[in-house]
Design a protein around this motif. Structure first.
Motif, PDB file in Angstrom:
ATOM      1  N   VAL A 283      41.653 -42.287  28.106  1.00  0.00           N
ATOM      2  CA  VAL A 283      41.273 -41.800  26.691  1.00  0.00           C
ATOM      3  C   VAL A 283      40.062 -41.005  26.788  1.00  0.00           C
ATOM      4  CG1 VAL A 283      39.726 -43.094  24.805  1.00  0.00           C
ATOM      5  CG2 VAL A 283      41.788 -43.975  25.735  1.00  0.00           C
ATOM      6  N   GLY A 284      39.069 -41.225  27.817  1.00  0.00           N
ATOM      7  CA  GLY A 284      37.931 -40.436  28.001  1.00  0.00           C
ATOM      8  C   GLY A 284      38.380 -38.883  28.167  1.00  0.00           C
ATOM      9  N   LEU A 285      39.207 -38.681  29.267  1.00  0.00           N
ATOM     10  CA  LEU A 285      39.683 -37.431  29.599  1.00  0.00           C
ATOM     11  C   LEU A 285      40.422 -36.891  28.509  1.00  0.00           C
ATOM     12  CD1 LEU A 285      40.765 -37.674  33.341  1.00  0.00           C
ATOM     13  CD2 LEU A 285      38.721 -36.621  32.404  1.00  0.00           C
ATOM     14  N   GLY A 286      41.366 -37.567  27.916  1.00  0.00           N
ATOM     15  CA  GLY A 286      41.982 -37.104  26.748  1.00  0.00           C
ATOM     16  C   GLY A 286      41.070 -36.645  25.575  1.00  0.00           C
ATOM     17  N   ALA A 287      40.264 -37.417  25.076  1.00  0.00           N
ATOM     18  CA  ALA A 287      39.258 -37.140  24.217  1.00  0.00           C
ATOM     19  C   ALA A 287      38.462 -35.969  24.420  1.00  0.00           C
ATOM     20  CB  ALA A 287      38.278 -38.392  23.608  1.00  0.00           C
ATOM     21  N   ALA A 288      38.054 -35.646  25.803  1.00  0.00           N
ATOM     22  CA  ALA A 288      37.008 -34.680  25.885  1.00  0.00           C
ATOM     23  C   ALA A 288      37.999 -33.326  25.725  1.00  0.00           C
ATOM     24  CB  ALA A 288      36.603 -34.776  27.660  1.00  0.00           C
ATOM     25  N   ALA A 289      39.103 -33.389  26.282  1.00  0.00           N
ATOM     26  CA  ALA A 289      39.966 -32.214  26.029  1.00  0.00           C
ATOM     27  C   ALA A 289      40.289 -31.857  24.725  1.00  0.00           C
ATOM     28  CB  ALA A 289      41.425 -32.459  27.064  1.00  0.00           C
ATOM     29  N   GLY A 290      40.694 -32.969  23.763  1.00  0.00           N
ATOM     30  CA  GLY A 290      40.920 -32.709  22.543  1.00  0.00           C
ATOM     31  C   GLY A 290      39.949 -32.134  21.659  1.00  0.00           C
ATOM     32  N   VAL A 291      38.451 -32.726  22.018  1.00  0.00           N
ATOM     33  CA  VAL A 291      37.254 -31.774  21.176  1.00  0.00           C
ATOM     34  C   VAL A 291      37.184 -30.568  21.723  1.00  0.00           C
ATOM     35  CG1 VAL A 291      34.838 -31.973  21.245  1.00  0.00           C
ATOM     36  CG2 VAL A 291      35.989 -34.168  21.182  1.00  0.00           C
ATOM     37  N   ILE A 292      37.502 -30.095  23.187  1.00  0.00           N
ATOM     38  CA  ILE A 292      37.357 -28.655  23.434  1.00  0.00           C
ATOM     39  C   ILE A 292      38.616 -27.929  22.797  1.00  0.00           C
ATOM     40  CG2 ILE A 292      37.483 -27.122  25.366  1.00  0.00           C
ATOM     41  CD1 ILE A 292      36.253 -29.436  26.965  1.00  0.00           C
ATOM     42  N   LEU A 293      39.675 -28.422  22.787  1.00  0.00           N
ATOM     43  CA  LEU A 293      40.801 -27.736  21.914  1.00  0.00           C
ATOM     44  C   LEU A 293      40.571 -27.812  20.632  1.00  0.00           C
ATOM     45  CD1 LEU A 293      43.727 -29.418  23.826  1.00  0.00           C
ATOM     46  CD2 LEU A 293      43.081 -27.039  24.192  1.00  0.00           C
ATOM     47  N   VAL A 294      40.109 -28.704  19.821  1.00  0.00           N
ATOM     48  CA  VAL A 294      39.601 -28.314  18.316  1.00  0.00           C
ATOM     49  C   VAL A 294      38.835 -27.253  18.315  1.00  0.00           C
ATOM     50  CG1 VAL A 294      38.572 -29.496  16.381  1.00  0.00           C
ATOM     51  CG2 VAL A 294      40.268 -30.481  17.884  1.00  0.00           C
ATOM     52  N   ALA A 295      37.698 -27.204  19.019  1.00  0.00           N
ATOM     53  CA  ALA A 295      36.798 -26.275  19.029  1.00  0.00           C
ATOM     54  C   ALA A 295      37.053 -24.748  19.331  1.00  0.00           C
ATOM     55  CB  ALA A 295      35.716 -26.548  19.826  1.00  0.00           C
ATOM     56  N   MET A 296      38.230 -24.718  20.199  1.00  0.00           N
ATOM     57  CA  MET A 296      38.895 -23.579  20.755  1.00  0.00           C
ATOM     58  C   MET A 296      39.601 -23.008  19.521  1.00  0.00           C
ATOM     59  SD  MET A 296      39.793 -24.554  24.509  1.00  0.00           S
ATOM     60  CE  MET A 296      40.984 -23.272  24.688  1.00  0.00           C
ATOM     61  N   ALA A 297      40.403 -23.872  18.849  1.00  0.00           N
ATOM     62  CA  ALA A 297      41.339 -23.537  17.816  1.00  0.00           C
ATOM     63  C   ALA A 297      40.898 -23.183  16.386  1.00  0.00           C
ATOM     64  CB  ALA A 297      42.489 -24.679  17.888  1.00  0.00           C
ATOM     65  N   SER A 298      39.618 -24.042  16.424  1.00  0.00           N
ATOM     66  CA  SER A 298      38.995 -23.557  15.034  1.00  0.00           C
ATOM     67  C   SER A 298      38.468 -22.311  14.828  1.00  0.00           C
ATOM     68  CB  SER A 298      37.828 -24.549  14.798  1.00  0.00           C
ATOM     69  OG  SER A 298      36.825 -24.419  15.586  1.00  0.00           O
ATOM     70  N   GLY A 299      38.115 -21.543  16.029  1.00  0.00           N
ATOM     71  CA  GLY A 299      37.631 -20.080  15.980  1.00  0.00           C
ATOM     72  C   GLY A 299      38.476 -18.889  15.970  1.00  0.00           C
ATOM     73  N   GLY A 300      39.857 -19.389  16.320  1.00  0.00           N
ATOM     74  CA  GLY A 300      40.922 -18.536  16.384  1.00  0.00           C
ATOM     75  C   GLY A 300      42.037 -18.822  17.144  1.00  0.00           C
ATOM     76  N   SER A 301      42.819 -17.963  17.869  1.00  0.00           N
ATOM     77  CA  SER A 301      44.044 -18.458  18.625  1.00  0.00           C
ATOM     78  C   SER A 301      43.455 -19.025  20.018  1.00  0.00           C
ATOM     79  CB  SER A 301      44.985 -16.951  18.862  1.00  0.00           C
ATOM     80  OG  SER A 301      46.220 -17.470  19.640  1.00  0.00           O
ATOM     81  N   LEU A 302      44.507 -19.946  20.453  1.00  0.00           N
ATOM     82  CA  LEU A 302      44.358 -20.480  21.763  1.00  0.00           C
ATOM     83  C   LEU A 302      44.739 -19.385  22.695  1.00  0.00           C
ATOM     84  CD1 LEU A 302      45.684 -23.883  21.237  1.00  0.00           C
ATOM     85  CD2 LEU A 302      43.017 -23.491  21.493  1.00  0.00           C
ATOM     86  N   ARG A 303      45.625 -18.640  22.509  1.00  0.00           N
ATOM     87  CA  ARG A 303      45.769 -17.574  23.594  1.00  0.00           C
ATOM     88  C   ARG A 303      44.717 -16.702  23.886  1.00  0.00           C
ATOM     89  NH1 ARG A 303      50.854 -15.642  24.327  1.00  0.00           N
ATOM     90  NH2 ARG A 303      51.865 -16.761  22.466  1.00  0.00           N
ATOM     91  N   ALA A 304      43.704 -16.671  23.346  1.00  0.00           N
ATOM     92  CA  ALA A 304      42.566 -15.989  23.481  1.00  0.00           C
ATOM     93  C   ALA A 304      41.812 -16.323  24.780  1.00  0.00           C
ATOM     94  CB  ALA A 304      41.627 -15.502  22.580  1.00  0.00           C
ATOM     95  N   PHE A 305      41.996 -17.831  24.933  1.00  0.00           N
ATOM     96  CA  PHE A 305      41.402 -18.488  26.105  1.00  0.00           C
ATOM     97  C   PHE A 305      42.222 -18.636  27.414  1.00  0.00           C
ATOM     98  CE2 PHE A 305      39.243 -19.784  22.223  1.00  0.00           C
ATOM     99  CZ  PHE A 305      37.920 -19.940  22.500  1.00  0.00           C
ATOM    100  N   LEU A 306      43.451 -18.143  27.117  1.00  0.00           N
ATOM    101  CA  LEU A 306      44.244 -18.001  28.460  1.00  0.00           C
ATOM    102  C   LEU A 306      44.229 -16.584  29.270  1.00  0.00           C
ATOM    103  CD1 LEU A 306      46.310 -19.362  30.205  1.00  0.00           C
ATOM    104  CD2 LEU A 306      48.125 -18.282  28.555  1.00  0.00           C
ATOM    105  N   ASP A 307      43.534 -16.696  30.545  1.00  0.00           N
ATOM    106  CA  ASP A 307      43.172 -15.606  31.220  1.00  0.00           C
ATOM    107  C   ASP A 307      43.955 -15.826  32.569  1.00  0.00           C
ATOM    108  OD1 ASP A 307      42.268 -12.714  31.201  1.00  0.00           O
ATOM    109  OD2 ASP A 307      41.127 -13.529  32.777  1.00  0.00           O
ATOM    110  N   PRO A 308      44.831 -15.453  33.275  1.00  0.00           N
ATOM    111  CA  PRO A 308      45.344 -15.918  34.440  1.00  0.00           C
ATOM    112  C   PRO A 308      44.414 -15.584  35.643  1.00  0.00           C
ATOM    113  CG  PRO A 308      47.192 -15.007  33.394  1.00  0.00           C
ATOM    114  CD  PRO A 308      46.220 -14.769  32.426  1.00  0.00           C
TER     115      PRO A 308
END
Length: 302
Positions: free
Chosen positions: A47-72
C-alpha cells in the motif's frame, strides 16, 4: 490465595493435558507446531509503495503526457550506475542476496513474539512431562520453521546446555549479521541513486551547453538533465530507502524470535523450572505483550 493457572479457552486448547502418560505428552508436543508463522503479502509495504507511485503518476499525468517522462538514457544512468556503484561498495554475493531479500519483503513471514513465547512454554512443559527425547516425534512438523527445528534437534541430541547455548547464539548472530548486511546494501543504493541522478544532470547540462549552436539538441539534453535527477530521487527515496527500513525492521523481529527460541532450548536442555523460563522470556517481550502463563491472579494474559 491459592495459586491457580490461567483458564481462558485459548489457553485450555493449547496447554498440555494434565493427565500422565505418553499419549497426552505426545499431544502436548504437537500443539506448539500450530504457532508456526505463515507467509502472507505485506499490505503495509504494498500500500505504501503503491500510494507513493500513484501520487507521482497523477502529478505527472496532470501536466501533460507520461511519455515525456520516459527517457532511456536517463534510466540507464540511474539504474545502471546505482547497481554498479553499490556492487563496487560490497560484493556480488552481498548485492544478489540483498535484492533477493528485498523481493521477499513483499511476502512477509508473520511472527508474533508473544505467540512464540507461548509456544516455547508449551515445548518446555511437554519436555518436562515426558523428557526431551519425546520431542523427536514433532520434528517432522517443524520443518517449515528451520530455526525451531534446529533448536529441537539439538535438545533431542542431548549435548550439554552450554554447547546448545553457544551454537544457537552463534547462529542467531550470523543470521542477524547477514540481514544487517543486506539492509546496508539497500541503504547504500538509496544514497547512490540520487547521486547518479545528479551526475546525469551534469551530463545533460554539458551536452546542452555544447550544442547551443544547434537548437534541436537543446530539448533532448535538457530532458536528460532533468529526468536523471527525477529518476534518482524517486528510486532512492521512494523505493530503496523504505525497503531498507522494512528489511531492518524484519531483521530485528526475526532476531527477537530466534532469541526466544534459543532461551527456550537452553532452558529445556538444563531442565529448568518453566516458571523461570517464563520470567526469562518476559524480559524480552514488551510490557503489554508479556506472558502470564503462571499468573496467580489475572487469567486475562493467556
Amino acid at each position: 490465595m491459592t495459586a491457580t493457572r490461567e483458564t481462558t479457552p485459548e489457553l485450555r486448547a493449547q496447554r498440555p493435558p494434565s493427565s500422565k502418560g505418553a499419549a497426552p505428552a505426545e499431544r502436548a508436543a504437537t500443539s506448539p507446531a500450530r504457532a508456526r508463522p505463515r507467509g502472507r503479502l505485506d499490505a503495509a509495504t504494498l500500500v505504501g509503495l503503491g500510494a507513493a507511485a500513484g501520487v507521482i503518476l497523477v502529478a505527472m499525468a496532470s501536466g501533460g503526457s507520461l511519455r515525456a517522462f520516459l527517457d532511456p538514457p536517463s534510466l540507464l544512468i540511474v539504474l545502471g550506475g546505482t547497481l554498479a556503484v553499490t556492487t563496487a561498495s560490497f560484493s556480488l554475493g552481498d548485492v544478489a542476496s540483498a535484492w533477493g531479500n528485498a523481493g521477499r519483503i513483499l511476502v512477509q513471514t508473520s511472527y508474533d513474539p508473544r505467540a512464540v513465547a507461548r509456544q516455547v512454554m508449551l515445548l518446555a512443559e511437554a519436555a518436562r512431562r515426558a523428557g526431551p527425547e519425546m520431542l523427536k516425534s514433532m520434528l517432522p512438523e517443524l520443518k517449515g520453521e528451520p530455526f525451531l527445528h534446529r533448536c529441537v534437534s539439538l535438545i533431542t541430541e542431548g549435548p550439554p546446555a552450554d554447547d546448545v547455548e553457544r551454537m544457537l547464539t552463534a547462529e542467531v548472530e550470523a543470521v542477524t549479521a547477514a540481514r544487517a548486511k543486506s539492509a546496508a546494501v539497500l541503504r547504500r543504493a538509496s544514497e547512490v541513486a540520487p547521486a547518479m541522478g545528479l551526475i546525469g544532470t551534469l551530463v545533460g547540462l554539458v551536452q546542452m551547453l555544447g550544442g547551443l549552436s544547434d537548437p534541436s539538441t537543446i530539448g533532448p539534453a535538457m530532458a536528460l538533465a532533468l529526468l536523471t535527477t527525477f529518476y534518482g530521487a524517486v528510486l532512492g527515496n521512494v523505493v530503496l530507502a523504505p525497503l531498507a527500513a522494512k528489511l531492518e525492521r524484519n531483521a530485528e523481529n526475526e532476531a527477537l524470535v530466534q532469541t526466544l527460541y534459543t532461551i527456550g532450548a537452553v532452558s529445556i536442555a538444563r531442565q529448568e523450572n518453566p516458571r523461570r523460563l517464563e520470567m526469562l522470556l518476559n524480559t524480552l517481550l514488551p510490557p503489554g505483550r508479556r506472558l502470564q502463563y503462571f499468573d496467580k491472579e489475572s487469567p486475562r494474559g493467556a
